[in-house]
Design a protein around this motif. Structure first.
Motif, PDB file in Angstrom:
ATOM      1  N   GLU A 184      73.135  94.879  68.166  1.00  0.00           N
ATOM      2  CA  GLU A 184      72.077  94.557  69.137  1.00  0.00           C
ATOM      3  C   GLU A 184      70.830  95.417  68.968  1.00  0.00           C
ATOM      4  N   PRO A 185      70.931  96.743  68.857  1.00  0.00           N
ATOM      5  CA  PRO A 185      69.709  97.538  68.648  1.00  0.00           C
ATOM      6  C   PRO A 185      68.977  97.146  67.366  1.00  0.00           C
ATOM      7  N   ARG A 186      69.751  96.840  66.321  1.00  0.00           N
ATOM      8  CA  ARG A 186      69.119  96.451  65.048  1.00  0.00           C
ATOM      9  C   ARG A 186      68.389  95.114  65.195  1.00  0.00           C
ATOM     10  N   ALA A 187      69.003  94.175  65.909  1.00  0.00           N
ATOM     11  CA  ALA A 187      68.364  92.866  66.115  1.00  0.00           C
ATOM     12  C   ALA A 187      67.091  93.012  66.950  1.00  0.00           C
ATOM     13  N   ARG A 188      67.145  93.876  67.975  1.00  0.00           N
ATOM     14  CA  ARG A 188      65.952  94.099  68.799  1.00  0.00           C
ATOM     15  C   ARG A 188      64.815  94.691  67.963  1.00  0.00           C
ATOM     16  N   LYS A 189      65.146  95.585  67.057  1.00  0.00           N
ATOM     17  CA  LYS A 189      64.133  96.215  66.210  1.00  0.00           C
ATOM     18  C   LYS A 189      63.475  95.172  65.296  1.00  0.00           C
ATOM     19  N   VAL A 190      64.279  94.274  64.746  1.00  0.00           N
ATOM     20  CA  VAL A 190      63.747  93.222  63.872  1.00  0.00           C
ATOM     21  C   VAL A 190      62.807  92.314  64.657  1.00  0.00           C
ATOM     22  N   LEU A 191      63.233  91.864  65.838  1.00  0.00           N
ATOM     23  CA  LEU A 191      62.402  90.973  66.653  1.00  0.00           C
ATOM     24  C   LEU A 191      61.120  91.667  67.093  1.00  0.00           C
ATOM     25  N   SER A 192      61.230  92.930  67.436  1.00  0.00           N
ATOM     26  CA  SER A 192      60.042  93.681  67.843  1.00  0.00           C
ATOM     27  C   SER A 192      59.031  93.741  66.707  1.00  0.00           C
ATOM     28  N   GLY A 193      59.518  93.928  65.493  1.00  0.00           N
ATOM     29  CA  GLY A 193      58.627  93.972  64.337  1.00  0.00           C
ATOM     30  C   GLY A 193      57.894  92.666  64.100  1.00  0.00           C
TER      31      GLY A 193
ATOM     32  N   GLU B  31      88.695  97.822  59.754  1.00  0.00           N
ATOM     33  CA  GLU B  31      88.079  98.814  58.877  1.00  0.00           C
ATOM     34  C   GLU B  31      86.764  98.271  58.305  1.00  0.00           C
ATOM     35  N   ARG B  32      86.772  97.003  57.902  1.00  0.00           N
ATOM     36  CA  ARG B  32      85.543  96.381  57.390  1.00  0.00           C
ATOM     37  C   ARG B  32      84.449  96.364  58.450  1.00  0.00           C
ATOM     38  N   LEU B  33      84.820  95.981  59.677  1.00  0.00           N
ATOM     39  CA  LEU B  33      83.845  95.909  60.758  1.00  0.00           C
ATOM     40  C   LEU B  33      83.251  97.285  61.029  1.00  0.00           C
ATOM     41  N   SER B  34      84.092  98.315  60.974  1.00  0.00           N
ATOM     42  CA  SER B  34      83.627  99.682  61.190  1.00  0.00           C
ATOM     43  C   SER B  34      82.638 100.104  60.104  1.00  0.00           C
ATOM     44  N   ILE B  35      82.963  99.745  58.867  1.00  0.00           N
ATOM     45  CA  ILE B  35      82.074 100.092  57.749  1.00  0.00           C
ATOM     46  C   ILE B  35      80.726  99.396  57.900  1.00  0.00           C
TER      47      ILE B  35
ATOM     48  N   LEU C  94      65.882  88.392  58.051  1.00  0.00           N
ATOM     49  CA  LEU C  94      65.696  89.830  57.902  1.00  0.00           C
ATOM     50  C   LEU C  94      66.925  90.587  58.391  1.00  0.00           C
ATOM     51  N   PHE C  95      67.510  90.148  59.489  1.00  0.00           N
ATOM     52  CA  PHE C  95      68.677  90.805  60.080  1.00  0.00           C
ATOM     53  C   PHE C  95      69.915  90.638  59.203  1.00  0.00           C
ATOM     54  N   ALA C  96      70.169  89.410  58.740  1.00  0.00           N
ATOM     55  CA  ALA C  96      71.375  89.136  57.962  1.00  0.00           C
ATOM     56  C   ALA C  96      71.275  89.657  56.541  1.00  0.00           C
ATOM     57  N   SER C  97      70.053  89.767  56.008  1.00  0.00           N
ATOM     58  CA  SER C  97      69.818  90.244  54.641  1.00  0.00           C
ATOM     59  C   SER C  97      70.808  89.628  53.653  1.00  0.00           C
ATOM     60  N   PRO C  98      70.784  88.309  53.494  1.00  0.00           N
ATOM     61  CA  PRO C  98      71.763  87.645  52.631  1.00  0.00           C
ATOM     62  C   PRO C  98      71.491  87.881  51.153  1.00  0.00           C
ATOM     63  N   ASN C  99      72.537  87.673  50.349  1.00  0.00           N
ATOM     64  CA  ASN C  99      72.348  87.725  48.897  1.00  0.00           C
ATOM     65  C   ASN C  99      71.398  86.631  48.425  1.00  0.00           C
ATOM     66  N   LEU C 100      71.552  85.439  49.006  1.00  0.00           N
ATOM     67  CA  LEU C 100      70.736  84.284  48.643  1.00  0.00           C
ATOM     68  C   LEU C 100      70.058  83.757  49.899  1.00  0.00           C
ATOM     69  N   LEU C 101      68.727  83.782  49.917  1.00  0.00           N
ATOM     70  CA  LEU C 101      67.953  83.296  51.057  1.00  0.00           C
ATOM     71  C   LEU C 101      67.275  81.988  50.677  1.00  0.00           C
TER      72      LEU C 101
ATOM     73  N   GLU D 144      78.765 101.066  60.637  1.00  0.00           N
ATOM     74  CA  GLU D 144      78.399 102.439  60.265  1.00  0.00           C
ATOM     75  C   GLU D 144      77.215 102.429  59.301  1.00  0.00           C
ATOM     76  N   GLU D 145      77.210 101.465  58.365  1.00  0.00           N
ATOM     77  CA  GLU D 145      76.138 101.405  57.372  1.00  0.00           C
ATOM     78  C   GLU D 145      74.852 100.811  57.940  1.00  0.00           C
ATOM     79  N   SER D 146      74.991  99.759  58.770  1.00  0.00           N
ATOM     80  CA  SER D 146      73.811  99.060  59.263  1.00  0.00           C
ATOM     81  C   SER D 146      73.424  99.427  60.680  1.00  0.00           C
ATOM     82  N   GLY D 147      74.332 100.018  61.408  1.00  0.00           N
ATOM     83  CA  GLY D 147      74.084 100.332  62.804  1.00  0.00           C
ATOM     84  C   GLY D 147      74.587  99.221  63.713  1.00  0.00           C
ATOM     85  N   PRO D 148      74.720  99.487  65.011  1.00  0.00           N
ATOM     86  CA  PRO D 148      75.160  98.461  65.967  1.00  0.00           C
ATOM     87  C   PRO D 148      74.233  97.247  65.921  1.00  0.00           C
TER      88      PRO D 148
END
Length: 749
Positions: free
Chosen positions: A315-324, A302-306, A353-360, A309-313
């Motif tokens: 691989e596509p999200r990682a590709r978008k970050v690298l492309s940027g 259930e956590r993985l699904s959430i 950018l991809f992981a968006s941690p609380n503390l960077l 669902e919130e951030s998107g799959p």
């Protein structure tokens, strides 16, 4: 693609798979910066055929560097013959090395060069490939890689175990705090309570003792302090959750100053950086293997699904970050070991950018980045990242643009100041003056009262009234410290107890870099007259370049990574010969080139003193060793401990100072520095600026550090599109650099 390069790669690297051969051939034929390309190609060969890598590398580069008038017959094992060679001679032979090394022997004798192999030594500096140099370089790089791999493996295991533990709790509140539902907005303050920071050397006093520190949500902290004080150690301890007070459900990520490549692609590396997701997947896998009906499994799914669902799959999200960040598709699927240092740093920033941690946690994030990438990072941290930031950087201007608070690591303590670096320095100076004033006032009062007591005792005033007065004065003396601590405010003390004095202010030891005087030089050191250069089969890298460098020059080279700055430097020092025009190097000049990758040439298990003795053995006597110790002290590496400290336990700044000390020992007429402030603390950067200003030789800088460039460079040149353009207005007033910066932001550079 050059048919010669294709033929050479196909023939010599026949043992390597066809796809890899094709990719290597395209990299060489299309190279903008051959030095970076060589490092990437060598890494690919090692990855594909580690057993024979050294021999294959040697044969390949020997073929590439061969003259157009010769033919090269490979051995029968090479499965063919390379018949077509480069049309233009591009050689780096013994005569070129000797020219570059001219004057290395100490004036007045050969002692300092005894036992020195010029080819081996300068191969490590300007990329010349000799068997001895490559063997030693490989040994040292492998030793450093082994140390870093072990550290990274341990850090990742700790974080994954932590995330698996959270996944196993099934606690919804932990989900929110851990960031499965908007990580930044659900972050909390990080209270680090009463912790010690052990000495990384394994002996000596702790770097911090009984420290309390709060990292407030959303604040951006700049961690500053002298090289070797423990900044990187503190960042690593926090990232490994070895500091009391780091919440288990606080997501965090450390981007290190030394980025190591691996067999994983850039895309895989970014996806793996989200340890919350990776920990959840690891928990699911482990639980399914043990018991597919476990109570927590449904909750984990259930956590993985959430999350998805919130951030998107992922691989596509990682590709978008690298492309940027400028990655093309082929670069995303390339192993990170095949990327240059600048692109590996971008991979690490993409992870953040991809992981968006609380503390960077960012440790020298601008190392290896060009100005364009640095400006992107400034904008991202200021406008996009909403979590808490702890950052170590040598770049004063960058810190002033980013931080909201400054943490000063000084004398085994951490002190927090509101504001940027300029505000921190102003506030600290005010506190210093105030402490000195209060201490002086305290000691003056104490001296006056002691004098009163002594005089009455000498006069024999021993009656009840005199005794009461003396006792009263003595009590006041005890209270002076408390009054000072309250900044001179008087108030009644209603208890008998020890009172702290205002401590005497202990001035920090000045950081100085003492560059030796090379002596006078009566002509230009380097003259480039309409120089043209390029590699066969590719566009020209340099077109009609004019440049003069003498012993008074303060020249800066600007330009994006891969624009050809390294190639221009090799033309300047004679390591490459032009295709057209004239490149004149005065053979009497002593030249030193301190490259970005110079730290990798240090033997991690050696020490500064032994490193200097290896390079400059002298007569091997005690007097020579004492002279080297005294010399190292001029670069902040003196005392009883540092000269004998293992290099792999030293900070990046200390290693950098060692490389600088080794380069300056032979008193060069021209010093070429490629990103010299990488790893240096703010104080040492200021010391470097002052040393450059008063140095009696010429200086050529490659840097994106605005403070360094505008403080000591009289001329600035932009390398772009094969041309070298001089910026009008000079560099010292900052106007030329400011205009260049605007052009970079607007995409005109």
């Amino acid at each position: 693609m050059s048919s010669f390069v294709e033929q050479a790669v196909s023939t010599i690297l026949a043992s390597i798979d066809e796809d890899t051969r094709e990719y290597i051939a395209s990299m060489i034929a299309e190279a903008d910066d051959m030095e970076e390309t060589r490092e990437a190609v060598d890494a690919m060969i090692e990855g594909a055929d580690e057993e024979n890598a050294e021999e294959l590398q040697k044969k390949l580069w020997a073929a590439i560097e061969s003259s157009g008038e010769q033919t090269q017959q490979t051995s029968s094992d090479d499965a063919g013959e390379v018949t077509k060679l480069l049309e233009k001679k591009i050689t780096i032979g013994d005569s070129d090395v000797q020219t570059f090394a001219s004057g290395m022997k100490a004036r007045g004798g050969d002692d300092d060069a005894r036992g020195m192999d010029f080819s081996t030594f300068f191969a490590n500096q300007i990329g010349i490939r000799t068997e001895a140099a490559m063997s030693e370089k490989k040994r040292r790089k492998l030793a450093q890689r082994k140390l870093r791999e072990e550290a990274e493996r341990r850090e990742r295991e700790i974080e994954l175990e932590n995330q698996m533990s959270l996944a196993a709790t099934g606690d919804a509140s932990a989900d929110d705090a851990a960031g499965y539902n908007d990580s930044v907005d659900n972050a909390q303050d990080c209270h680090l309570v009463n912790f010690n920071l052990p000495n990384k050397k394994g002996s000596g006093t702790d770097l911090l003792s009984n420290v309390n520190l709060t990292l407030a949500r959303g604040r951006r902290y700049g961690l500053v302090g002298r090289n070797g004080c423990g900044k990187t150690t503190l960042m690593e301890m926090i990232s490994q959750r070895q500091v009391p007070g780091v919440p288990k459900n606080l997501s965090l990520l450390l981007v290190k100053q030394e980025i190591m490549g691996s067999d994983r692609t850039a895309l895989e590396t970014v996806i793996r950086s989200d340890t919350r997701r990776e920990g959840l997947l690891a928990y699911i896998k482990k639980t399914e293997e043990e018991d597919d009906k476990a109570e927590g499994l449904a909750k984990a799914y259930e956590r993985l699904s959430i999350m998805e669902e919130e951030s998107g799959p992922s691989e596509p999200r990682a590709r978008k970050v690298l492309s940027g960040l400028g990655f093309k598709e082929e670069m995303m699927v390339k192993p990170t070991s095949k990327l240059s240092g600048g692109w590996r740093m971008r991979v690490s920033l993409a992870c953040a950018l991809f992981a968006s941690p609380n503390l960077l946690l960012l440790d020298e994030p601008t190392n290896h980045l060009d100005l364009e990438a640095v400006l992107w990072l400034e904008r991202y941290l200021n406008k996009t990242f909403k979590g808490t930031l702890l950052i170590v950087s040598h770049d004063r201007h960058f810190l002033n643009e980013v931080v909201t608070d400054v943490l000063h690591f000084h004398r085994e303590t951490l002190t927090c100041y509101k504001g940027d670096i300029n505000t921190f320095e102003e506030t600290r100076e005010e506190r210093r003056k105030n402490q000195i004033r209060l201490r002086d006032e305290q000691e003056a009062k104490r001296k006056h009262m002691q004098s009163y007591i002594d005089k009455h005792a000498e006069a024999g005033s021993n009656g009840p009234s005199a005794a009461r007065q003396r006792k009263s004065r003595m009590k006041k003396m005890e209270r002076i410290g408390m009054q000072g601590a309250a900044q001179g405010k008087k108030y009644k003390i209603s208890y008998e107890g020890a009172v702290e004095d205002v401590e005497e202010y202990v001035e920090d030891e000045d950081v100085t870099l003492d560059f030796p005087d090379p002596g006078s030089f009566d002509s230009n050191i380097v003259e480039l007259d309409r120089v043209t250069f390029g590699y066969e089969g590719a566009e020209l890298l340099m077109k009609s370049v004019d440049l003069v460098v003498d012993n008074k020059s303060r020249v800066a080279l600007l330009g994006r990574n891969g624009c050809g700055k390294s190639t221009l430097i090799k033309l300047i020092v004679g390591a490459l010969q032009p295709m057209g025009g004239n490149a004149k190097l005065d053979g009497r000049a002593k030249i030193e080139y301190l490259a970005q990758h110079q730290l990798e040439q240090l033997d991690p298990y050696s020490c500064p003193l032994d490193s200097m003795k290896e390079r400059y053995p002298g007569d091997g006597g005690l007097a020579h060793e004492q002279a080297l110790r005294k010399y190292l002290a001029k670069f902040g590496l003196g005392g009883e401990v540092l000269p004998g400290q293992r290099i792999h336990t030293m900070s990046g700044g200390q290693k950098c100072r060692l490389c600088l000390a080794a380069a300056m020992y032979r008193q060069p007429h021209l010093l070429i520095l490629d990103e010299p402030t990488n790893h240096l603390d703010l104080e040492t950067t200021e010391a470097l600026i002052e040393a450059i200003k008063v140095f009696k030789g010429g200086v050529l800088l490659v840097s994106h550090d605005q403070h360094l460039l505008t403080s000591c460079c009289k001329e600035m040149y932009v390398v772009q599109g094969g041309e070298v353009e001089k910026l009008s207005g000079g560099g010292m007033d900052g106007a030329a650099f400011a205009k260049y910066k605007k052009d970079v932001i607007a995409g005109r550079r």
